[in-house]
Write a protein that holds these residues in place. Structure first.
Motif, mmCIF file in Angstrom:
data_model
loop_
_atom_site.group_PDB
_atom_site.id
_atom_site.type_symbol
_atom_site.label_atom_id
_atom_site.label_comp_id
_atom_site.label_asym_id
_atom_site.label_seq_id
_atom_site.Cartn_x
_atom_site.Cartn_y
_atom_site.Cartn_z
ATOM 1 N N PHE A 1 0.783 -1.132 -0.030
ATOM 2 C CA PHE A 1 0.067 -0.104 -0.104
ATOM 3 C C PHE A 1 0.519 1.203 0.106
ATOM 4 O O PHE A 1 0.390 2.348 -0.645
ATOM 5 N N HIS A 2 2.111 1.057 0.495
ATOM 6 C CA HIS A 2 2.892 2.298 0.442
ATOM 7 C C HIS A 2 3.549 2.706 -0.907
ATOM 8 O O HIS A 2 3.216 3.642 -1.492
ATOM 9 N N MET A 3 3.641 1.495 -1.514
ATOM 10 C CA MET A 3 4.287 1.465 -3.102
ATOM 11 C C MET A 3 3.116 2.060 -3.971
ATOM 12 O O MET A 3 3.231 2.964 -5.095
ATOM 13 N N GLN A 4 1.758 1.546 -3.596
ATOM 14 C CA GLN A 4 0.472 2.023 -4.444
ATOM 15 C C GLN A 4 0.129 3.349 -4.215
ATOM 16 O O GLN A 4 0.101 3.998 -5.067
ATOM 17 N N ALA A 5 0.557 3.935 -2.969
ATOM 18 C CA ALA A 5 0.222 5.343 -2.771
ATOM 19 C C ALA A 5 1.294 6.376 -3.548
ATOM 20 O O ALA A 5 1.237 7.366 -3.950
#
Length: 63
Positions: free
Chosen positions: A36-40
């Motif tokens: 989710f950090h990479m997606q953000a």
């Protein structure tokens, strides 16, 4: 503030292999959070995807 390092790789596969090796060391919970950090980050670069879908109904010509 974190000091950034510049890394020089021998070929283009090295960053990919390093990321895979780092992922194997993580627990499933850590990988979940990292996703989710990479997606953000991706959305920050490309913009939030517009998933709004509309259905349009038109009368058919044979009716």
């Amino acid at each position: 503030m974190e000091k950034k390092r510049i890394v020089f790789y021998d070929d283009l596969n090295d960053p990919y292999e390093k990321q895979l090796a780092d992922g194997l060391k993580d627990t499933p919970e850590e990988r979940y959070v990292k996703f989710f950090h990479m997606q953000a980050r991706l959305w920050a670069l490309k913009g939030f995807p517009n998933w709004e879908r509309k259905i349009t109904m038109k009368p058919h010509p044979w009716i």
